[in-house]
Design a protein around this motif. Structure first.
Motif, PDB file in Angstrom:
ATOM      1  N   ALA A  45      46.066  41.984  44.290  1.00 17.68           N
ATOM      2  CA  ALA A  45      46.072  43.342  43.729  1.00 17.68           C
ATOM      3  C   ALA A  45      47.407  44.028  44.016  1.00 17.68           C
ATOM      4  O   ALA A  45      47.993  44.669  43.140  1.00 17.68           O
ATOM      5  CB  ALA A  45      44.918  44.153  44.321  1.00 17.68           C
ATOM      6  N   TYR A  64      35.456  38.933  42.408  1.00 18.05           N
ATOM      7  CA  TYR A  64      35.719  39.787  41.240  1.00 18.05           C
ATOM      8  C   TYR A  64      35.495  41.278  41.534  1.00 18.05           C
ATOM      9  O   TYR A  64      36.370  42.106  41.240  1.00 18.05           O
ATOM     10  CB  TYR A  64      34.858  39.335  40.054  1.00 18.05           C
ATOM     11  CG  TYR A  64      35.020  40.199  38.825  1.00 18.05           C
ATOM     12  CD1 TYR A  64      36.189  40.140  38.064  1.00 18.05           C
ATOM     13  CD2 TYR A  64      34.009  41.071  38.425  1.00 18.05           C
ATOM     14  CE1 TYR A  64      36.341  40.935  36.935  1.00 18.05           C
ATOM     15  CE2 TYR A  64      34.158  41.870  37.301  1.00 18.05           C
ATOM     16  CZ  TYR A  64      35.321  41.792  36.563  1.00 18.05           C
ATOM     17  OH  TYR A  64      35.478  42.588  35.459  1.00 18.05           O
ATOM     18  N   PRO A  65      34.324  41.668  42.149  1.00 19.55           N
ATOM     19  CA  PRO A  65      34.101  43.101  42.385  1.00 19.55           C
ATOM     20  C   PRO A  65      35.209  43.723  43.243  1.00 19.55           C
ATOM     21  O   PRO A  65      35.654  44.839  42.992  1.00 19.55           O
ATOM     22  CB  PRO A  65      32.754  43.132  43.127  1.00 19.55           C
ATOM     23  CG  PRO A  65      32.084  41.835  42.771  1.00 19.55           C
ATOM     24  CD  PRO A  65      33.176  40.834  42.593  1.00 19.55           C
ATOM     25  N   SER A  66      35.650  42.987  44.232  1.00 22.25           N
ATOM     26  CA  SER A  66      36.692  43.506  45.121  1.00 22.25           C
ATOM     27  C   SER A  66      38.017  43.696  44.379  1.00 22.25           C
ATOM     28  O   SER A  66      38.692  44.719  44.534  1.00 22.25           O
ATOM     29  CB  SER A  66      36.855  42.529  46.288  1.00 22.25           C
ATOM     30  OG  SER A  66      38.044  42.784  46.957  1.00 22.25           O
ATOM     31  N   LYS A  68      38.375  44.113  41.140  1.00 23.56           N
ATOM     32  CA  LYS A  68      38.122  45.185  40.166  1.00 23.56           C
ATOM     33  C   LYS A  68      38.279  46.558  40.858  1.00 23.56           C
ATOM     34  O   LYS A  68      38.944  47.456  40.332  1.00 23.56           O
ATOM     35  CB  LYS A  68      36.685  45.009  39.644  1.00 23.56           C
ATOM     36  CG  LYS A  68      36.307  45.902  38.507  1.00 23.56           C
ATOM     37  CD  LYS A  68      36.518  45.202  37.166  1.00 23.56           C
ATOM     38  CE  LYS A  68      36.278  46.192  36.040  1.00 23.56           C
ATOM     39  NZ  LYS A  68      37.200  46.045  34.944  1.00 23.56           N
ATOM     40  N   ALA A  69      37.685  46.682  42.043  1.00 26.77           N
ATOM     41  CA  ALA A  69      37.751  47.958  42.775  1.00 26.77           C
ATOM     42  C   ALA A  69      39.194  48.286  43.155  1.00 26.77           C
ATOM     43  O   ALA A  69      39.636  49.427  43.042  1.00 26.77           O
ATOM     44  CB  ALA A  69      36.869  47.882  44.017  1.00 26.77           C
ATOM     45  N   ALA A  72      41.073  49.542  40.128  1.00 21.85           N
ATOM     46  CA  ALA A  72      40.417  50.601  39.327  1.00 21.85           C
ATOM     47  C   ALA A  72      41.427  51.699  38.985  1.00 21.85           C
ATOM     48  O   ALA A  72      42.244  52.089  39.820  1.00 21.85           O
ATOM     49  CB  ALA A  72      39.239  51.180  40.105  1.00 21.85           C
ATOM     50  N   GLU A  77      44.396  44.453  33.365  1.00 18.79           N
ATOM     51  CA  GLU A  77      43.150  43.730  33.079  1.00 18.79           C
ATOM     52  C   GLU A  77      42.759  42.896  34.294  1.00 18.79           C
ATOM     53  O   GLU A  77      43.634  42.355  34.981  1.00 18.79           O
ATOM     54  CB  GLU A  77      43.383  42.741  31.926  1.00 18.79           C
ATOM     55  CG  GLU A  77      43.150  43.263  30.537  1.00 18.79           C
ATOM     56  CD  GLU A  77      43.469  42.137  29.555  1.00 18.79           C
ATOM     57  OE1 GLU A  77      42.608  41.252  29.376  1.00 18.79           O
ATOM     58  OE2 GLU A  77      44.574  42.145  29.001  1.00 18.79           O
ATOM     59  N   VAL A  78      41.451  42.728  34.486  1.00 15.70           N
ATOM     60  CA  VAL A  78      40.965  41.953  35.633  1.00 15.70           C
ATOM     61  C   VAL A  78      39.999  40.890  35.125  1.00 15.70           C
ATOM     62  O   VAL A  78      39.163  41.171  34.256  1.00 15.70           O
ATOM     63  CB  VAL A  78      40.246  42.876  36.641  1.00 15.70           C
ATOM     64  CG1 VAL A  78      39.683  42.082  37.804  1.00 15.70           C
ATOM     65  CG2 VAL A  78      41.203  43.951  37.154  1.00 15.70           C
ATOM     66  N   ALA A  79      40.120  39.682  35.636  1.00 17.29           N
ATOM     67  CA  ALA A  79      39.191  38.614  35.252  1.00 17.29           C
ATOM     68  C   ALA A  79      38.971  37.696  36.448  1.00 17.29           C
ATOM     69  O   ALA A  79      39.722  37.745  37.426  1.00 17.29           O
ATOM     70  CB  ALA A  79      39.756  37.822  34.075  1.00 17.29           C
TER      71      ALA A  79
END
Ligand code: NAD
Ligand code: MG
Length: 390
Positions: A45, A64-66, A68-69, A72, A77-79
């Motif tokens: 990130a 993924y959730p981490s 994405k957060a 934010a 884009e996040v994948a």
């Protein structure tokens, strides 16, 4: 000047971070399309934000959730997942750094080769395990394959566009690793910490162990054979503890042209990043007077049988390099987990090479199947070896 669009596969690793360091210095020159990593989402990130990447992908979907957060509110884009890494490699881009470690990098590296543009190849295992397949993809897309591995990058530079088939010899230098002068008894008792402590280069754990066994140089012999299209008989290994001379091309008339440079992967990475131009790296200055002396010696194949195994795998051909690479990855992982002794790494590789038929895989599925079979055989050989030790 239009910006060169870049994708970095394995952005959180040693090579990936060195590549990003060069990119950060010249933001006017480069636009980052995609960055990928296996699980280190904090570093991923941070790199995506700092490099203003368009896409960040984490291979392990659990993260993924981490990711994405952390991203934010950013225009990034996040994948997640192995397929998303391959998709990232397929995105339009001028230049891809293939710096995932191991055969796990094969599918994305192959996708980048199929897409075309410059493929800066650090992930030697991908080439070794799928040589003809990857080279064929490069040919079909007219991609430009540039070696990042310091020795091959040196040979590429010293060849200066001449075909390697016209030269007498290609010489790969090797530092000799942390056990260059160690006795077999010392090597037998070596711990992961000792094996990973490379005297000259700072690298990921897997390649550091490969340097200690010299399987790294074995993989590099196969890499050189594939990259430059020369027979094994024309490839030589020369121990050079200072790691200043990275590769030497010997021409028919006896002249040897060497590439000499700092012991820093940013130098060969910069060569591929700017190719056919050059980046100005003010801080990279090699002072040979300060180095003082350059030493060379012949490799000792008795203490480092990985060199012999790699030559035999080249001679056997077909899937032998695939088997060798996969067995080595399993054995190195077991050594790092302290389930295998240091000298047992290459013994396991040899046992697997002897026990498995080297079929000639021609498709990605066939390469992956042979890779998986070799991993199973290696896991069994590791279990058997560790049972004998205890
Ligand atoms: P490293 O372990 O530091 O980094 C590996 C990278 O690959 C990380 O970003 C990790 O997230 C990613 N990765 C690992 N497994 C993955 C998977 N299954 N899917 C997606 N991503 C995955 O390794 P490194 O030292 O940077 O080496 C990378 C490659 O470059 C290796 O093939 C190595 O042989 C080659 N190489 C490295 C050096 C060096 O100085 N480090 C020199 C020459 C060649
Ligand atoms: Mg190398």
């Amino acid at each position: 000047m239009t910006k060169r669009r870049l994708t970095i596969l394995g952005a959180t690793g040693s090579i990936g971070q060195s590549t990003l360091d060069l990119v950060y210095r010249q933001p006017e020159r480069f636009q980052v399309v995609a960055l990928t990593a296996h699980h280190r989402v904090a570093e991923l990130a941070e790199a995506a934000i700092r490099s203003r990447a368009e896409l960040a992908v984490v291979a392990d979907p659990a993260h993924y959730p981490s990711l994405k957060a952390r991203l934010a509110g950013r225009d990034i884009e996040v994948a997640a997942g192995p397929e998303a890494v391959i998709e990232a490699a397929r995105r339009a881009s001028d230049w891809t750094m293939a710096a995932i470690v191991g055969a796990g990098g094969l599918a994305p590296t192959l996708a980048a080769a199929e897409r075309g543009g410059v493929l800066a190849l650090a992930n030697k295992e991908a080439l070794v395990c799928s040589g003809p397949l990857l080279l064929d993809a490069v040919r079909r897309s007219s991609a430009v394959l540039l070696p990042v591995d310091s020795e091959h990058n040196a040979l590429f530079q010293a060849l200066a566009g001449r075909p390697a088939t016209t030269v007498r010899r290609l010489i790969l230098t090797a530092s000799g690793g942390p056990f260059r002068t160690a006795s077999l008894a010392t090597m037998a008792a070596a711990t992961p910490a000792e094996a990973v402590a490379h005297p000259k280069w700072s690298m990921g754990a897997k390649i550091s162990v490969d340097s200690a066994t010299m399987m790294n140089k074995g993989l590099e012999l196969i890499e050189a054979h594939l990259l430059f299209g020369v027979a094994a008989a024309k490839l030589d290994v020369l121990i050079h503890p200072q790691s200043i001379v990275h590769g030497i091309v010997e021409y028919e008339d006896g002249s040897q042209l060497a590439q000499v440079g700092p012991t820093d992967m940013r130098v060969p990475i910069a060569h591929t990043l700017a190719w056919p131009d050059r980046l100005n790296l003010e801080d990279q200055r090699l002072d040979l007077a300060a180095v003082g002396r350059l030493e060379f010696e012949a490799p000792d194949e008795a203490r480092f049988p990985a060199l012999r195994l790699a030559r035999e795998a080249l001679q056997t051909g077909g899937g032998a390099p695939t088997i060798m690479n996969a067995a080595n990855e399993v054995a190195v992982a077991a050594f790092l987990e302290e389930r295998l002794g240091f000298l047992d790494i290459v013994a396991v590789v040899e046992a697997v090479l002897e026990g498995l038929a080297a079929t000639s895989p021609t498709t990605l599925a066939e390469v992956l199947a042979l890779d998986a079979a070799a991993r199973d055989a290696a896991a069994a050989a590791v279990d058997q070896t560790s049972r004998q030790r205890h």
